[in-house]
Design a protein around this motif. Structure first.
Motif, PDB file in Angstrom:
ATOM      1  N   PRO A 105       0.727  -1.246   0.237  1.00 52.63           N
ATOM      2  CA  PRO A 105      -0.048   0.078   0.022  1.00 52.63           C
ATOM      3  C   PRO A 105       0.871   1.337   0.036  1.00 52.63           C
ATOM      4  N   GLU A 106       1.897   1.331   0.614  1.00 49.13           N
ATOM      5  CA  GLU A 106       2.786   2.509   0.842  1.00 49.13           C
ATOM      6  C   GLU A 106       3.323   3.009  -0.670  1.00 49.13           C
ATOM      7  N   GLU A 107       4.067   1.750  -1.521  1.00 51.16           N
ATOM      8  CA  GLU A 107       4.414   2.174  -2.683  1.00 51.16           C
ATOM      9  C   GLU A 107       3.367   2.364  -3.754  1.00 51.16           C
ATOM     10  N   PHE A 108       2.159   2.203  -3.398  1.00 48.11           N
ATOM     11  CA  PHE A 108       1.036   2.357  -4.402  1.00 48.11           C
ATOM     12  C   PHE A 108       0.096   3.699  -3.823  1.00 48.11           C
ATOM     13  N   ASN A 109       0.585   3.944  -2.809  1.00 47.51           N
ATOM     14  CA  ASN A 109      -0.651   5.295  -2.312  1.00 47.51           C
ATOM     15  C   ASN A 109      -0.539   6.243  -3.158  1.00 47.51           C
ATOM     16  N   ASP A 110      -0.022   6.559  -4.409  1.00 48.05           N
ATOM     17  CA  ASP A 110      -0.286   7.772  -5.084  1.00 48.05           C
ATOM     18  C   ASP A 110      -0.966   7.338  -6.162  1.00 48.05           C
ATOM     19  N   VAL A 111      -1.464   5.946  -6.320  1.00 47.25           N
ATOM     20  CA  VAL A 111      -2.194   5.515  -7.473  1.00 47.25           C
ATOM     21  C   VAL A 111      -3.368   5.599  -7.293  1.00 47.25           C
ATOM     22  N   ASP A 112      -4.435   6.393  -8.067  1.00 50.22           N
ATOM     23  CA  ASP A 112      -5.932   6.312  -8.065  1.00 50.22           C
ATOM     24  C   ASP A 112      -6.056   5.018  -8.932  1.00 50.22           C
ATOM     25  N   LEU A 113      -6.758   3.838  -8.520  1.00 50.17           N
ATOM     26  CA  LEU A 113      -6.737   2.606  -9.147  1.00 50.17           C
ATOM     27  C   LEU A 113      -7.858   2.847 -10.589  1.00 50.17           C
ATOM     28  N   ASN A 114      -8.733   3.570 -10.116  1.00 53.47           N
ATOM     29  CA  ASN A 114      -9.823   3.898 -11.170  1.00 53.47           C
ATOM     30  C   ASN A 114      -9.419   4.573 -12.571  1.00 53.47           C
ATOM     31  N   LYS A 115      -8.643   5.597 -12.197  1.00 56.41           N
ATOM     32  CA  LYS A 115      -8.089   6.569 -13.074  1.00 56.41           C
ATOM     33  C   LYS A 115      -6.859   5.694 -13.720  1.00 56.41           C
ATOM     34  N   LYS A 116      -6.291   5.031 -13.098  1.00 62.27           N
ATOM     35  CA  LYS A 116      -5.186   4.236 -13.968  1.00 62.27           C
ATOM     36  C   LYS A 116      -5.890   2.984 -14.890  1.00 62.27           C
ATOM     37  N   THR A 117      -6.978   2.449 -14.177  1.00 65.22           N
ATOM     38  CA  THR A 117      -7.486   1.451 -15.223  1.00 65.22           C
ATOM     39  C   THR A 117      -8.182   2.137 -16.452  1.00 65.22           C
ATOM     40  N   GLU A 118      -8.742   3.167 -16.102  1.00 70.95           N
ATOM     41  CA  GLU A 118      -9.561   3.810 -17.286  1.00 70.95           C
ATOM     42  C   GLU A 118      -8.230   4.393 -18.388  1.00 70.95           C
ATOM     43  N   GLU A 119      -7.211   4.897 -17.749  1.00 73.98           N
ATOM     44  CA  GLU A 119      -6.121   5.308 -18.766  1.00 73.98           C
ATOM     45  C   GLU A 119      -5.569   4.203 -19.730  1.00 73.98           C
ATOM     46  N   ILE A 120      -5.343   3.047 -18.903  1.00 77.95           N
ATOM     47  CA  ILE A 120      -4.780   1.854 -19.506  1.00 77.95           C
ATOM     48  C   ILE A 120      -5.902   1.530 -20.679  1.00 77.95           C
ATOM     49  N   PHE A 121      -7.143   1.076 -20.372  1.00 80.46           N
ATOM     50  CA  PHE A 121      -8.081   0.701 -21.140  1.00 80.46           C
ATOM     51  C   PHE A 121      -8.215   1.689 -22.467  1.00 80.46           C
ATOM     52  N   ILE A 122      -8.133   2.950 -22.164  1.00 84.64           N
ATOM     53  CA  ILE A 122      -8.279   3.758 -23.140  1.00 84.64           C
ATOM     54  C   ILE A 122      -7.103   3.762 -24.258  1.00 84.64           C
ATOM     55  N   LYS A 123      -5.991   3.661 -23.707  1.00 91.62           N
ATOM     56  CA  LYS A 123      -4.697   3.470 -24.566  1.00 91.62           C
ATOM     57  C   LYS A 123      -4.696   2.235 -25.165  1.00 91.62           C
ATOM     58  N   PHE A 124      -5.423   1.273 -24.915  1.00 90.05           N
ATOM     59  CA  PHE A 124      -5.255  -0.036 -25.586  1.00 90.05           C
ATOM     60  C   PHE A 124      -6.486  -0.034 -26.468  1.00 90.05           C
ATOM     61  N   ASN A 125      -7.745   0.412 -26.362  1.00 90.38           N
ATOM     62  CA  ASN A 125      -8.755   0.103 -26.967  1.00 90.38           C
ATOM     63  C   ASN A 125      -9.444   1.253 -27.366  1.00 90.38           C
ATOM     64  N   GLY A 126      -8.935   2.594 -27.086  1.00 87.61           N
ATOM     65  CA  GLY A 126      -9.604   3.771 -27.814  1.00 87.61           C
ATOM     66  C   GLY A 126     -10.438   4.721 -26.694  1.00 87.61           C
ATOM     67  N   ASP A 127     -11.259   5.541 -27.309  1.00 89.04           N
ATOM     68  CA  ASP A 127     -11.756   6.517 -26.383  1.00 89.04           C
ATOM     69  C   ASP A 127     -12.702   5.956 -25.436  1.00 89.04           C
ATOM     70  N   ASN A 128     -13.577   5.007 -25.738  1.00 86.49           N
ATOM     71  CA  ASN A 128     -14.477   4.443 -25.101  1.00 86.49           C
ATOM     72  C   ASN A 128     -14.211   3.250 -24.162  1.00 86.49           C
ATOM     73  N   GLY A 129     -12.816   3.221 -24.179  1.00 86.90           N
ATOM     74  CA  GLY A 129     -12.104   2.261 -23.087  1.00 86.90           C
ATOM     75  C   GLY A 129     -12.402   2.608 -21.301  1.00 86.90           C
TER      76      GLY A 129
END
Length: 370
Positions: free
Chosen positions: A327-351
């Protein structure tokens, strides 16, 4: 005239006369509109230099979408649709591009059948396939150039290099070479970030992935010794190394007694298998003595392996596992935002919307006391 001067003039004239012929020969070859591709099976396939219409069978349509070439797809497999029993709404590349689910059906992966007549009627310029056997048969039946891609696991460095090579090759065919490089660079950046966050973290606690899907969902004894998300975050996978070389290719089954002996501290469940695993534990009270279950350290993931391997879900899982274990090493990661970023990067704007839908479908990224 001096012989040396005369000879020099002749050579220069010969070169000048020859250059147009050399140039024209090259031009004729290029203007023929055909280029040769060596596919992932080592086959040489001649394909149109300008590909406008494609079909992907054997799990290969995913990478066509990843390469931003979804507009070239003219047919899909039944399993990629939203019809009864299909998985289209659970596959990120399809859910992010729902219009693809309306395309004609060109085969049924569950029964390993291909509709050659339908494919021929759609007149794709190129077909991508998952195996050389499939590619040879389709090319023979349709007469359409068919290229073997790599659609397998990426749990080892060798497999990931093969996958990147396949993406690059597909990028060349689809005129998406820049996009292939962009995606490969992005994957490298993610893996570097995960490595740097976890390289020096405490790795004493043991982890286990349950319900690794492979040709459908499975129970608690289905696992993956080379689960990429565990490797990304340097987690101590209790199954690591089990099963030999075959284990690098797909999920393996272990004995109940082996799982009890391993007694993992954390269990992560692939979402598609969640219900099956709940039934397993209900029928086998011994499982409740496992440390992870006893201490309520059981968590649901996205389904990395569903109709082959979903890379955006793999990376999103990596960040979630990282947040649970370190948890300490990832405390700056907003999981929802990161997941959305990854999905969009791979699959386009509706990711982003697709990620929310699929997370909700699986109740992923939540503690689940089974």
């Amino acid at each position: 005239m001096d012989k040396k001067i005369y000879f020099s003039i002749v050579v220069v004239v010969a070169i000048i006369v020859t250059i147009p012929f050399i140039y024209n020969n090259d031009l004729n070859e290029n203007s023929s509109g055909i280029m040769s591709i060596e596919d992932m099976a080592g086959r040489t396939v001649n394909v149109p230099a300008n590909v406008e219409k494609v079909v992907g069978v054997g799990c290969s349509a995913r990478e066509i979408v990843y390469l931003n070439a979804e507009d070239k797809i003219v047919g899909i497999e039944q399993i990629e649709s939203n019809s009864q029993g299909a998985w289209g709404n659970e596959l990120p590349y399809m859910k992010s591009n729902e219009n693809l689910m309306k395309l004609p059906i060109i085969g049924n992966a569950k029964t390993d059948t291909v509709d050659y007549e339908k494919i021929s009627s759609l007149k794709p310029d190129v077909i991508f396939a998952g195996t050389p056997e499939q590619a040879n048969l389709i090319q023979t039946k349709t007469g359409i150039p068919t290229i073997v891609t790599y659609v397998g696991s990426v749990g080892t460095e060798e497999q990931m290099e093969k996958y990147k090579k396949s993406l690059t090759m597909m990028g060349k065919v689809l005129d998406k070479e820049d996009r292939a490089k962009e995606l490969i660079d992005y994957m490298d950046e993610i893996e570097k970030d995960l490595e740097e966050r976890t390289n020096n973290a405490n790795k004493d606690e043991k982890v286990y992935v349950a319900g690794q899907a492979f040709y459908g969902v499975h129970g608690i004894t289905s696992t993956n010794p080379y689960y990429p998300s565990f490797i990304h975050v340097n987690a101590a996978n209790v199954a690591s190394g089990v099963g030999g070389d075959n284990a690098t290719l797909h999920a393996i089954q272990i004995d109940k007694e082996q799982l009890l002996k391993w007694n993992p501290d954390y269990i992560f469940i692939e979402g598609a298998s969640n219900q099956v695993i709940k039934e397993d534990i209900s029928k086998n009270p011994d499982y409740k003595n496992i440390s992870a279950i006893k201490n309520k350290r059981v968590y649901t993931l996205l389904t990395y392996c569903l109709y082959s391997y979903n890379k955006e879900e793999m990376y999103a899982n990596s960040y979630y596992i990282g947040k649970i274990l370190y948890p300490e090493e990832f405390n700056d990661v907003d999981l929802n935002k990161k997941t959305e970023e990854i999905f969009i990067k791979f699959n386009g704007d509706n990711g982003g919307n697709a990620s929310k839908s699929i997370i909700s479908h699986y109740n992923a990224f939540e503690e689940t006391y089974t």
